[in-house]
Design an enzyme around this catalytic site. Structure first.
Site, PDB file in Angstrom:
ATOM      1  N   ALA A 153      26.407  16.776 -26.156  1.00 54.80           N
ATOM      2  CA  ALA A 153      27.421  17.225 -27.107  1.00 54.80           C
ATOM      3  C   ALA A 153      26.849  17.178 -28.515  1.00 54.80           C
ATOM      4  CB  ALA A 153      28.654  16.330 -27.000  1.00 54.80           C
ATOM      5  N   GLY A 177      27.068  15.882 -22.206  1.00 54.02           N
ATOM      6  CA  GLY A 177      27.924  17.051 -22.038  1.00 54.02           C
ATOM      7  C   GLY A 177      27.191  18.224 -21.420  1.00 54.02           C
ATOM      8  N   GLU A 227      27.412  17.594 -17.801  1.00 57.25           N
ATOM      9  CA  GLU A 227      28.812  17.763 -17.421  1.00 57.25           C
ATOM     10  C   GLU A 227      29.186  19.245 -17.351  1.00 57.25           C
ATOM     11  OE1 GLU A 227      31.400  14.004 -18.833  1.00 57.25           O
ATOM     12  OE2 GLU A 227      30.174  14.862 -20.439  1.00 57.25           O
ATOM     13  N   GLU A 268      25.718   8.463 -22.218  1.00 54.77           N
ATOM     14  CA  GLU A 268      26.762   8.088 -23.183  1.00 54.77           C
ATOM     15  C   GLU A 268      26.902   6.572 -23.355  1.00 54.77           C
ATOM     16  OE1 GLU A 268      27.851  12.238 -21.851  1.00 54.77           O
ATOM     17  OE2 GLU A 268      27.026  10.420 -20.931  1.00 54.77           O
TER      18      GLU A 268
END
Length: 691
Positions: free
Chosen positions: A65, A104, A107, A127
């Site tokens: 992210a 992310g 993901e 994370e």
């Protein structure tokens, strides 16, 4: 066709190729999310398209992210909403992975219907290293595709796995040929179409979850096995709870639970601290005062003087990096002992499976032993690791000045001494730098790079680059007693020693620090290192408790007695002998012992450290407050989830820190006189982060 500035769309046969190019790491910024969502919707509406390939240009797939968006209002499409667009696409989506698919990025790949990766790719959900959990379905989808136990390992470790390992566990469907990912991904998409394969949604898979149902011991055993590693950290437990929810709740409810825990972690000071550390590590590598074009000197061969614990560990760092080392000792017995210990360390590592057995001989082959300092004449860098005594070090540097070739870097591993004084023994003080390794030098990550008043810019630039080459976190510091780390440690020493004389026990002090988050307490650490390190019985006698213990032969763990007593397994128990020494010494000093609260112990130790850090910053010994934090996290065990002493102080609020220092000064004297920097920052309503 350009979708926007970072996303392009092309159709090859019946396959739409959606390509992202957002350097440097294709982070999932708002522009990337908007572009991918628009491209997917275009492909869905195009009757000529049967399937899609999502691929990235540059060095990597989505590496995570956009961390700069953390804490800001969400902008549509959010990552979760982009995932819904991909997952619910009526045509197959194939994620094509190279470089790293992290956070992310992975993901997003998990909502594609199929995944292909080149063998060199890595996948992970890191994370936890930022005090967070995967917040876009990672905790719910990963257990469904790799199983509960592997999911727990991957997410709480935060380390990426190879594409090969990812395929073996079911995370990746196919491996592409290196260098032809695009063609192989298109070919996979065409096979999916030709074979009429279904739109596989990870969220709908249950077979891996079914294997873990009715087995609560999986989670109990995992918590127990990792209790020491996870102690104090909030994120690992939150991840475990989310994986439990993947078994106990329907998918959508699990997603809601994941989001709830993610928001709690994101709002917590631990995540703020760990994000601070993430950026501070990267900032530490940058030397603002050096021009970008400062040359880096070649380091093809290294010399190390001293084959003891420190010198041997330093030599291993360079051998590990493939750099030849000449290791010099004063006699053959000491040299052979040092080389034997190094080989033993490598063999132990190989037995643990952390390196290949054949690598032991390879690395030992890079080490050349000598008892002649003249054999260092062709080295590009020479590091001394001899006895911590200024006259000894000056003598060594005087010899090196005559032996070392022109342009060679002369480095000292001193922990406390004045490097300008050492450099003055040479005719080339501008080639002298401090390289302060931490024991054990082959394990500890911190390297304090100490600049003197004369050190040339290219020497500094080379030393900082070299730190990265040998796997260290280099922090540039100025020359002054103890530099950054040991100077703050000295302030802690002073308070800890005073506290045990005034009435606290060593184990009470240690418990406060352990409860704060340190891996061990102050006096436990001193016993582990050895109370005799730096002790010279010829120059001091019974001047303090440590010296008395040394005179009694109580040097710490290695003699089964220091501040604590130790059994044959080095299990510690509070020592009545040490306690008697403390009480007798206090009485001799005319001190009346009293009860001291845990709160006073914590305040005196931590605020003394912060105050010393402020002085270091004010004097320019450290360039940034965050550099001080990195030194103490990587070299001294300050708990990462508290962000370092200066970050912790900012968290308390500097007005609060100033008030506590003034109160401590009134009660305990000049050691707590507030640093002028703290007073200035409070007056300016700023924090250390602004200094």
């Amino acid at each position: 066709m350009k979708v926007n500035d970072v996303v392009t769309y092309a159709v090859e046969g019946s396959i739409a190729v959606i390509t992202v190019n957002s350097p440097p790491v294709n982070a999932l910024s708002n522009a990337v999310r908007q572009g991918v969502a628009s491209a997917v919707e275009t492909a869905i509406g195009d009757p000529a398209v049967g399937a899609m390939v999502l691929i990235c240009e540059g060095r990597t797939f989505f590496a995570g992210a956009d961390i700069t968006e953390f804490g800001k209002p969400p902008v549509e499409p959010t990552l979760r909403n982009l995932q819904l667009v991909v997952e619910n696409a009526t045509k197959p989506v194939i994620a094509a992975i190279h470089g790293t698919a992290l956070g992310g990025g992975l993901e997003l790949a998990l909502v594609a219907h199929y995944r292909i990766a080149v063998p060199s790719a890595k996948c992970g959900l890191p994370e936890v290293n930022l005090g967070l959990l995967p917040g876009a379905g990672g905790t719910q989808r990963l257990p469904r595709i790799v199983g509960v136990e592997k999911a727990l390992d991957l997410m709480t470790a935060g380390s990426p796995v190879s594409a090969k390992a990812a395929k073996e566990m079911g995370l990746i469907d196919e491996l592409a040929i290196e260098g032809q990912l695009r063609a192989d991904a298109i070919a996979l998409a065409q096979r999916v179409l030709d074979e009429g394969r279904p739109l596989l949604k990870v969220r709908d898979r249950t077979e891996k979850l079914d294997e873990a149902r009715g087995k609560p011991e999986i989670f109990a055993d995992f918590r127990k096995a990792n209790a020491r590693k996870f102690r104090g950290f909030n994120a690992p437990e939150a991840i475990i709870r989310c994986v439990e929810a993947s078994l106990d709740l329907p998918f959508d409810e699990g997603m809601t639970f994941e989001r709830q825990l993610f928001n709690e972690l994101q709002a917590d000071s631990q995540s703020a601290a760990q994000r601070h550390v993430f950026f501070a590590e990267r900032q530490a590598a940058k030397v603002d005062s050096l021009p970008a074009d400062t040359p880096i000197l070649p380091i093809a061969k290294v010399g190390v003087i001293g084959a003891g614990t420190m010198g041997g560990g330093i030599a291993m760092n360079f051998a590990n990096a493939g750099i030849p080392v000449t290791l010099v000792e004063t006699n053959e017995d000491a040299l052979f002992r040092g080389l034997r210990i190094i080989r033993g360390n490598y063999e132990t590592t190989a037995k643990k499976g952390k390196m290949k057995p054949e690598d032991v001989d390879t690395r030992m082959g890079l080490l050349t032993g000598s008892i002649a300092m003249e054999d260092l004449a062709d080295c590009d860098l020479i590091i001394e690791a001899v006895f911590e005594q200024i006259d000894v070090k000056r003598e060594v540097f005087g010899k090196l000045d005559r032996i070392a070739k022109p342009g060679a870097i002369l480095a000292t591993n001193t922990s406390y001494l004045d490097i300008d004084d050492i450099a003055a023994a040479t005719s080339r003080p501008d080639s002298v730098v401090g390289l302060h390794f931490f024991s054990p030098a082959n394990v500890m990550k911190l390297l304090e790079v100490v600049r003197t008043k004369d050190t040339k810019p290219e020497i500094i630039a080379t030393a900082m680059k070299l730190a990265k080459t040998i796997g260290k976190i280099g922090v540039l510091v100025g020359n002054g007693y103890g530099f950054v780390g040991n100077r703050i440690l000295a302030a802690r020493n002073t308070q800890a020693d005073q506290l045990i004389l005034e009435g606290a026990t060593p184990w009470a002090v240690d418990k406060v620090l352990y409860d704060f988050g340190f891996a061990m307490g102050h006096f436990q650490m001193r016993d582990l290192v050895g109370l005799d390190v730096g002790w010279n019985p010829k120059t001091t006698s019974s001047a303090n408790v440590r010296e008395i213990l040394n005179e009694m032969g109580r040097h710490g763990q290695k003699t089964k007695g220091g501040f604590y007593d130790y059994d044959e397994n080095r299990k510690q128990t509070p020592s009545p002998v040490a306690m008697q020494v403390i009480e007798d010494f206090a009485a001799k000093q005319g001190m009346t012992r009293r009860d001291i609260s845990d709160a006073e112990i914590q305040d005196r130790i931590l605020f003394a450290m912060v105050n010393e850090g402020a002085r270091i910053l004010d004097e320019g010994i450290a360039s940034r407050a965050s550099d001080i934090d990195i030194v103490w996290i990587t070299g001294y065990g300050w708990p990462k989830y508290r962000g370092g002493p200066m970050f912790w102080a900012d968290l308390q609020g500097l007005p609060t820190v100033l008030d506590r220092l003034k109160a401590l000064e009134a009660a305990h004297g000049a050691a707590f006189t507030p640093s002028p920097l703290i007073e200035r920052l409070v007056a300016q309503r700023k924090g250390f982060k602004d200094a």
